[in-house]
Motif scaffolding. Structure first.
Motif: not given
Length: 210
Positions: A39-40, A45-46, A51-52, A66-68
């Motif tokens: 979250h931070l 930065r991302y 949201v994506g 991308a999150r994984e």
């Protein structure tokens, strides 16, 4: 490569992440340290990682991938990215510097105070002053209670007036504790309340936090 640390609270928070590891609990329901750090870093930065994944179709799928990929990075690498901060030109960094870094202070305690045997921190005067500045700003938008509230700390007092006041309430504590209280973290905020029956009832019926 050596990182120059300019903010003691961020360095202390990064050290806590390092010491506790990704699976450490937080007081936030359903979140461990890994969720909190994501979250931070997403905030700083991302933002697409936050949201994506909610987007439909291929865009959402790519964001999930991308999150994984990000979560698969070594924990030490993720913590180091946080330690480096958002950069001087980041709008998030500018907001944090102006506001006394209230979000960092609150989330650090979200992690610290979920651990067995935690103790409140005695912040240096400069850090308490930043907590008080963050409190002064956050309390304007986070407290929705039909009572006149006075926040009292060694740094001073702040009054929160209600247009539909049903009573008066005084909340005593260190600036950091009051910051946790206005954000709704009653289970860990070490404060003392004084108020009449109407104000205490309004507090139960009202809302705090963003």
């Amino acid at each position: 490569m050596m990182t120059t640390v300019t903010d003691p609270e961020r360095e202390a928070f990064a050290a806590t992440f390092d010491a506790l590891g990704p699976q450490a609990p937080t007081i936030l329901p359903g979140w461990d340290a890994s969720d909190l750090l994501e979250h931070l870093l997403g905030r700083e930065r991302y933002p697409h990682l936050l949201v994506g994944p909610r987007l439909p179709g291929p865009l959402g799928q790519r964001a999930v991938a991308a999150r994984e990929d990000f979560r698969a990075r070594p924990w030490a690498e993720q913590v180091e990215l946080f330690r480096e901060g958002p950069g001087r030109l980041s709008p998030v960094g500018a907001v944090d510097r102006a506001s006394g870094q209230g979000e960092l202070l609150i989330h650090h305690e979200d992690l610290r105070r979920a651990q067995e045997g935690w103790e409140p921190r005695l912040l240096p005067d400069e850090e308490q002053a930043r907590a008080w500045r963050a409190l002064s700003l956050l309390s304007r938008v986070s407290v929705h209670v039909d009572a006149d509230i006075t926040l009292v700390s060694p740094q001073g007092g702040r009054q929160l007036r209600s247009r539909r006041s049903t009573g008066a309430l005084r909340v005593h504590g260190e600036a950091l504790e009051l910051l946790l209280w206005v954000s709704g973290r009653d289970e860990v905020a070490q404060v003392r309340l004084e108020g009449d029956e109407g104000a205490l009832q309004a507090l139960q019926e009202g809302r705090r936090g963003l």
